[in-house]
Enzyme design. Structure first.
Site: not given
Length: 317
Positions: A176-178, A180, A205
């Protein structure tokens, strides 16, 4: 709150990034927008702020372009502009992984998980959840049980994976990241490296925190954002602080840049300790002749010497 912050990206062919960037900058300025947008032949990656009216105009303008008609905008309410200026810059990549053989997420990327599917993965003991962000982002907030790569730049993530490949190789991997965009490439890289079961949190997220079902559950701390807000809340159910103050280890969510312009390290520091240590991460940086905190607050030589004495009481020397 009459202002909004937009976060978006799209992997799509843009034949002439330089011309596109120049024209796009002009449009943004005409519509009073501020932010940072990267454009390359592989697509667009942007975050910007403006009034509801101006951001609505921007969204309509983008979706009128066939290339961006299905683009997803993640929208936050804001008190005002989250940026000082407007930049639209052509780049080699819209997110820098710097691979010898680049990844095209339109061809190779991990399986997309909805927020509820991702929450199930978080609770699955057989799944490894890897945070694809930088260490300072992780330290402010992350999903419970996620793995923290020891990196300060996204482009260092492939080497970190190669160094730890044996630990993760036969596992189910979810990343996952901020918003996508980083996971689109990172999950594709994992597949190219031979990982077989790879998935990613669709929308990142930012999407998970607004999902009506998950409500940001199993997230601890705050989400780091690359604008003047610095951080935003994610978990709507419970509030936790996991950031630790640089000098005394107490709970802290206040990031500053080290006052030495040649260092600029991001550290979590209370207002009291920022003054106590002259806004620096260590004594060497506090002593720097161009210390920004000293200059901004007109600290006298006598007061500076007193503050330097404080470093004798800390390990950050």
């Amino acid at each position: 709150m009459d202002y909004r912050v937009l976060l978006y990206y799209k992997y799509v062919t843009i034949d002439d990034p330089e011309t596109f960037a120049a024209e796009h900058l002009e449009f943004c300025k005409e519509n009073n927008l501020k932010g940072r947008i990267l454009v390359s032949t592989e697509g667009i990656n942007g975050t910007l702020s403006g009034t509801k009216e101006d951001t609505d105009q921007y969204i309509a303008h983008m979706r009128a372009d066939e290339r961006f008609k299905d683009i997803t905008f993640k929208i936050d309410e804001a008190e005002g502009h989250a940026f000082k200026k407007m930049h639209v810059r052509p780049r080699h990549e819209i997110v820098a992984l710097d691979l010898e053989n680049d990844i095209d997420p339109r061809e190779t990327t991990g399986k997309y998980l909805s927020p509820s599917e991702f929450r199930e993965a978080l609770e699955d003991d057989d799944t490894i959840v890897i945070d694809a962000r930088n260490d300072y982002e992780f330290d402010l907030g992350h999903f419970r049980g996620a793995v923290r790569p020891n990196i300060t730049r996204f482009r260092d993530l492939p080497d970190w994976i190669k160094e730890n490949k044996e630990v993760f190789m036969d596992k189910k991997i979810v990343t996952y990241c901020t918003g996508g965009i980083r996971c689109e490439k990172f999950s594709g890289f994992l597949l190219k490296e031979g990982f077989e079961d790879v998935a990613q949190l669709e929308g990142g997220i930012a999407t998970y925190g607004k999902d009506p079902e998950t409500k940001g559950e199993l997230w601890d701390g705050k989400m780091y954002v690359f604008d003047e807000r610095i951080s935003v809340d994610v978990n709507q159910v419970e509030k936790t602080v996991i950031g630790k103050e640089w000098f005394d280890g107490t709970p802290c969510e206040r990031y500053i840049n080290c006052s030495n312009p040649e260092c600029n390290k991001q550290i979590l520091v209370s207002e009291e300790n920022e003054h106590r240590y002259l806004g620096a991460c260590c004594k060497e940086c506090a002593e720097h002749e161009r210390n920004r905190y000293v200059a901004k607050h007109n600290i006298s030589d006598e007061e500076k010497e007193k503050c330097l004495e404080n470093f004798k009481e800390t390990v950050q020397q």
